[in-house]
Design an enzyme around this catalytic site. Structure first.
Site, mmCIF file in Angstrom:
data_model
loop_
_atom_site.group_PDB
_atom_site.id
_atom_site.type_symbol
_atom_site.label_atom_id
_atom_site.label_comp_id
_atom_site.label_asym_id
_atom_site.label_seq_id
_atom_site.Cartn_x
_atom_site.Cartn_y
_atom_site.Cartn_z
ATOM 1 N N LYS A 38 2.267 0.265 7.942
ATOM 2 C CA LYS A 38 2.085 0.232 6.464
ATOM 3 C C LYS A 38 1.007 -0.736 5.869
ATOM 4 O O LYS A 38 0.520 -1.633 6.651
ATOM 5 C CB LYS A 38 3.469 -0.223 5.625
ATOM 6 C CG LYS A 38 3.933 -1.561 5.717
ATOM 7 C CD LYS A 38 5.355 -1.779 5.593
ATOM 8 C CE LYS A 38 5.970 -2.976 5.951
ATOM 9 N NZ LYS A 38 7.386 -3.286 5.827
ATOM 10 N N ARG A 136 18.403 -4.208 -0.992
ATOM 11 C CA ARG A 136 17.135 -3.900 -1.462
ATOM 12 C C ARG A 136 17.053 -2.495 -1.787
ATOM 13 O O ARG A 136 17.112 -1.776 -2.691
ATOM 14 C CB ARG A 136 16.111 -4.131 -0.486
ATOM 15 C CG ARG A 136 14.618 -4.226 -1.073
ATOM 16 C CD ARG A 136 13.689 -4.976 -0.257
ATOM 17 N NE ARG A 136 13.522 -4.124 1.110
ATOM 18 C CZ ARG A 136 12.770 -4.429 2.305
ATOM 19 N NH1 ARG A 136 12.053 -5.754 1.767
ATOM 20 N NH2 ARG A 136 12.395 -3.842 3.322
ATOM 21 N N TYR A 264 -15.683 -23.743 -11.378
ATOM 22 C CA TYR A 264 -14.967 -23.367 -12.745
ATOM 23 C C TYR A 264 -13.944 -24.385 -13.157
ATOM 24 O O TYR A 264 -13.284 -24.879 -12.350
ATOM 25 C CB TYR A 264 -14.211 -21.869 -12.754
ATOM 26 C CG TYR A 264 -15.161 -20.914 -12.745
ATOM 27 C CD1 TYR A 264 -16.213 -20.734 -13.522
ATOM 28 C CD2 TYR A 264 -14.928 -19.742 -12.119
ATOM 29 C CE1 TYR A 264 -16.891 -19.380 -13.789
ATOM 30 C CE2 TYR A 264 -15.477 -18.616 -11.994
ATOM 31 C CZ TYR A 264 -16.856 -18.329 -13.038
ATOM 32 O OH TYR A 264 -17.338 -17.367 -12.986
ATOM 33 N N MET A 313 -13.767 -15.314 -8.263
ATOM 34 C CA MET A 313 -13.416 -14.068 -7.704
ATOM 35 C C MET A 313 -14.166 -13.544 -6.559
ATOM 36 O O MET A 313 -13.612 -12.925 -5.633
ATOM 37 C CB MET A 313 -13.898 -12.840 -8.998
ATOM 38 C CG MET A 313 -13.424 -11.636 -8.516
ATOM 39 S SD MET A 313 -14.067 -10.356 -9.977
ATOM 40 C CE MET A 313 -12.912 -10.923 -11.456
HETATM 41 C C1 LIG Z 1 7.774 -3.711 6.978
HETATM 42 C C2 LIG Z 1 9.270 -3.273 7.652
HETATM 43 C C3 LIG Z 1 9.541 -3.524 9.027
HETATM 44 C C4 LIG Z 1 8.581 -4.381 9.710
HETATM 45 O O1 LIG Z 1 8.838 -5.773 9.832
HETATM 46 P P1 LIG Z 1 8.219 -7.030 10.480
HETATM 47 O O2 LIG Z 1 8.827 -8.177 10.433
HETATM 48 O O3 LIG Z 1 6.748 -6.993 10.207
HETATM 49 O O4 LIG Z 1 8.226 -6.461 12.216
HETATM 50 C C5 LIG Z 1 10.483 -2.935 9.619
HETATM 51 N N1 LIG Z 1 11.453 -2.303 8.705
HETATM 52 C C6 LIG Z 1 11.173 -2.404 7.342
HETATM 53 C C7 LIG Z 1 12.170 -1.384 6.579
HETATM 54 C C8 LIG Z 1 10.194 -2.529 6.814
HETATM 55 O O5 LIG Z 1 10.018 -2.491 5.641
#
Ligand SMILES: *Cc1c(COP(=O)(O)O)cnc(C)c1O
Length: 367
Positions: A38, A136, A264, A313
């Site tokens: 991701k 969550r 700045y 920036m």
């Molecule tokens: C991002 C994520 C992972 C990966 O976690 P790491 O700590 O980067 O290994 C695994 N499971 C879920 C549900 C995640 O959102």
């Protein structure tokens, strides 16, 4: 030293292979490996990293959002792809691209079954997520009968996997809580599979989970940060290699007189004569304002140079008074000699945030 001509994120695929093999060595032979790619593969390069992982023998990929999965399919990645956090507006596209959605609530499950039926699917694979304490995303244990009710008398979808996520897998002080989550997940998986009449694959562990709870691998594990070289633990970090190195160059040097200011809001005030270097990287590239005003340092010819004044920036200024350097010289923001974890820690954040913040305008270079 010195083939870098502009701000560049180098992505070292041999480091990725090393980390993959290290993590694999912590798994039982039969445990499947889901690689989390991701957020542009944690800020690196989604396609290059996913292709390498496919070649290395990863069993699964995961992304957060639908669009990230589509990008992988457009690059002809054929591994199964879990979408961890899909929204109903994208359910049509999920099926069109053969992505596997995470079902995390009664609303999501109902709407996805509707979509799969309307597209005349049968046994479309989905993952069902249970909340065991992170609070969550996910169904509650008490939702099992509701889920079974939704699934019976339909053939459009089938539960391929069931998952949960640990809240504090890196924290030894939370061991008891994590073990409780694992136990709850096991119980839920058993009850769900009895009621389904078959056993979906189970997966729960992220990188720190793999390292700290080897007994909870179930059929698959999900690793992200470890693949990119960080294990939330200095001992493990020694075993891993950072995949991403962020490098830039000195655009201009300035001699600063005593009592002048830099940047700045005149935030840096020179106590005496200083030499500063201006770098072509700023908060729009992912080096946030929290790193300015002396918090973080970069490396110039192996020597530490603090970021002074406010981060702009498109630029930062660093103090190179005691470093012999010239315009055009290479600067390391983070990488092998200065870890992203250390850089992030200087501003009270973590490698995950620093890596994923590197913006898309920064050139990627695969090595
Ligand atoms: C991002 C994520 C992972 C990966 O976690 P790491 O700590 O980067 O290994 C695994 N499971 C879920 C549900 C995640 O959102």
């Amino acid at each position: 030293m010195g083939n870098i001509k502009e701000t560049t994120l180098e992505i070292d695929l041999s480091a990725l292979a090393h980390n993959f093999n290290f993590l694999k060595s912590r798994l039982q032979k039969k445990t499947r490996f889901l690689a989390v790619v991701k957020a542009f593969a944690y800020g690196s390069d989604t396609v290059a990293v996913a292709q390498k992982l496919e070649q290395l023998g990863a069993d699964y990929l995961a992304v957060a959002y639908t669009q990230e999965g589509i990008l992988l399919r457009e690059a002809e990645i054929t591994l199964p792809i879990l979408v961890l956090h899909p929204q109903p507006i994208n359910f049509g596209k999920i099926i069109e691209h053969g992505l596997e959605p995470n079902m995390y609530s009664p609303r999501i499950l109902k709407l996805f079954i509707q979509e799969a039926k309307s597209q005349k699917q049968s046994d479309y694979p989905v993952h069902i997520k249970f909340n065991t304490g992170l609070n969550r995303l996910g169904f509650w244990e008490s939702d099992i009968n509701h889920i079974i009710g939704q699934l019976k008398d339909q053939k459009a979808i089938k539960v391929k996997c069931i998952l949960s996520h640990l809240a504090a897998s890196e924290d030894a002080n939370e061991r008891e809580f994590s073990l409780g989550q694992i136990q709850t997940f096991q119980k839920i998986a058993t009850e769900l599979s009895e009621k389904l009449g078959y056993m979906p694959l189970r997966h729960m562990l992220n990188t720190s989970g793999i390292l700290n709870y080897p007994e909870a691998q179930f059929e698959m594990v999900r690793s992200g940060i470890g693949l990119y070289g960080f294990g939330n633990n200095p001992e493990i970090d020694k075993e891993l290699q950072p995949v991403a190195s962020l490098k830039t160059v000195i655009s201009q040097l300035h001699k600063i007189e005593p009592n002048e200011t830099v940047g700045y809001n005149r935030a840096f005030v020179s106590g005496g004569y200083r030499m500063t270097a201006t770098l072509p990287i700023g908060h729009a590239d992912g080096i946030g304002r929290q790193y300015g005003n002396g918090k973080a340092s970069v490396l110039v010819h192996g020597k530490k140079a603090p970021i002074i004044g406010n981060v702009c920036m498109d630029m930062v200024m660093i103090d190179v008074t005691d470093i012999d350097c010239k315009e055009g010289d290479e600067v390391l923001i983070f990488g092998k000699e200065l870890s992203a974890e250390t850089f992030a820690d200087s501003a009270n954040t973590i490698s995950y945030e620093l890596l994923t913040a590197i913006s898309q305008r920064v050139k990627r270079s695969i090595i």
